[in-house]
Design an enzyme around this catalytic site. Structure first.
Site, short mmCIF file in Angstrom:
data_model
loop_
_atom_site.label_atom_id
_atom_site.label_comp_id
_atom_site.label_asym_id
_atom_site.label_seq_id
_atom_site.Cartn_x
_atom_site.Cartn_y
_atom_site.Cartn_z
N THR A 36 0.83 -1.21 0.00
CA THR A 36 0.00 0.00 0.00
C THR A 36 0.87 1.26 0.00
O THR A 36 0.37 2.35 -0.26
CB THR A 36 -0.91 0.05 1.24
OG1 THR A 36 -0.11 -0.22 2.39
CG2 THR A 36 -2.05 -0.95 1.15
N ASP A 175 9.75 1.18 4.59
CA ASP A 175 10.86 0.52 5.29
C ASP A 175 11.77 1.53 5.97
O ASP A 175 12.12 1.40 7.14
CB ASP A 175 11.70 -0.30 4.31
CG ASP A 175 10.89 -1.40 3.66
OD1 ASP A 175 9.71 -1.57 4.03
OD2 ASP A 175 11.43 -2.09 2.77
MG MG Z 1 14.86 -4.15 1.43
#
Ligand code: MG
Ligand code: ADP
Length: 390
Positions: A36, A175
């Protein structure tokens, strides 16, 4: 403990370690909200107490030397500061070096040369974001060493920029954001369209987060990942012809159902359905966690897996087997694939007192099915990047 360990590694590689400083940045696990983050939706990751460490020391010249304890036969990679040419696409040091390149692009030059030794205790290529962890670590470390004055959000964006443009991996912001903004015992509810975020306490009391590594490496990952991005974008463009939306994240389920016929390609329609429904699930999961409703949270995790398996099609048979085995177990609230897909890890929430039985059942059945072992880690939500003192 980790300070001494990193000092020892540094000494082994560079001879002696007087005056080294040690830094850390976490990996992350995404609880829900998968694929998403480049569709303008929400994500709900937490940083882990696992991550990457670096021991670093200034040099008098302009040489930058890097070593990783995680790379077998690890040689020291040596570069003149300011040499940003990519000599080998596959070299691990492109991740930290890309961050130095991105800093330089913003006019933030390193003060001098550096000797660096890295070590990560997070399984690589498993969907727990070792790459963001080494990037954010590198940005944080140089921000401290050179006084660049970047905020944690700036660092997350800089690292995403470097992974996108130096490493040519078209990742979203999740991330790097999760690694940079990690907070102990908290998950991060992030709106990727605006970067507005809230922390939600993970008060699991008698339950734990259990990660199950399928040990299938996501080698197909990056090409398929880019393919999914293009399919989602094509679906968005079809909808945008008629609707006033900025991203797929602007739609709710009912609106999507009403207008989905605008997407002519059935595959693209499925991709968009996942993006819309997964975003709504993530908002619902955040609210469920705030209410302490783990049953509902787990149910949404399972729904997320089905959608990633059937509509977004980023799972694989080994991961589906783990989910199926998990669903057979008493004490598993929810289980799903986490990370980019095509292998990697499952994340689950399980009763602490049933954890050992769950691990032994899934472990032995998985081995019977695929012929090799899964790995299991119980993880805690940890803090963001920091200097580690001796
Ligand atoms: Mg990665
Ligand atoms: P993930 O981020 O899910 O772990 P990626 O494929 O995005 O998987 O990133 C893994 C890559 O990041 C490794 O192949 C390596 O190049 C780099 N990397 C991450 N941590 C380290 C480390 N401690 N030492 C050397 N390279 C690392």
């Amino acid at each position: 403990m980790m300070y001494q360990r990193m000092k020892d590694i540094f000494e082994k590689v560079y001879g002696e370690s007087e005056g080294v400083r040690v830094f850390f940045a976490p990996g992350r696990v995404n609880l829900i909200g998968e694929h998403t983050d480049y569709n303008g939706g929400h994500v709900f990751p937490c940083a882990l107490t696992l991550g990457t460490y670096a021991a670093v020391r200034e040099r008098d010249d302009g040489l930058i030397r890097m070593y990783s304890e995680n790379v077998t036969g690890g040689l020291v990679v040596e570069r003149e500061s300011g040499d940003y040419k990519i000599y080998n696409r596959k070299l691990w040091s492109n991740y930290p070096y890309g961050v130095i390149w991105a800093l330089d692009e913003q006019g933030k030059k390193l003060n001098c040369g550096y000797d660096i030794a890295y070590y990560g205790n997070i399984p690589g290529g498993a969907g727990l974001s070792s790459s963001a962890s080494i990037e954010v670590l590198t940005a944080y470390m140089f921000n401290e060493l050179c006084g660049f004055g970047l905020s944690l959000t700036d660092m997350a964006l800089l690292c995403q920029y470097s992974e996108n443009n130096y490493n040519r991996m078209n990742c979203g912001i999740m991330d790097q954001f999760a690694s940079a903004m990690g907070r102990e015992n908290m998950a991060i509810f992030l709106d990727t369209a605006t970067l507005e975020y809230e922390y939600a306490p993970i008060e699991l009391t008698d339950k734990v987060i259990l990660i199950i590594n399928s040990n299938v490496k996501h080698s197909l990952g990056s090409s398929k990942y880019n393919e999914r991005r293009m399919e989602s974008e094509a679906a968005f463009n079809s909808l945008k012809e008629e609707l006033d939306i900025r991203t797929l994240g602007d739609l709710d389920e009912a609106e999507f159902d009403k207008y989905q016929h605008l997407i002519k390609d059935p595959v693209e329609r499925k991709r968009a359905k996942h993006a819309v429904y997964e975003n709504r699930r993530t908002i619902n999961a955040y609210n469920a966690l705030k209410r302490g409703d783990i049953e509902e949270f787990g149910r949404l995790m399972l729904e997320s897996h089905m959608s990633l398996r059937d509509d977004y099609q980023v799972s694989c048979k080994e991961i589906d087997r783990i989910v199926e085995l998990g669903m057979n177990c008493d004490g598993v609230y929810g289980i799903r694939i986490t990370g980019g897909g095509f292998g990697g890890c499952c994340v689950s929430i399980v009763d602490e007192d049933k954890k050992d039985d769950i691990i032994s059942y899934i472990g032995s059945e998985y081995r019977k099915s695929v012929g090799y072992d899964a790995d299991f880690y119980t993880v805690l939500a940890g803090g963001g990047p920091a200097e580690v003192k001796g």
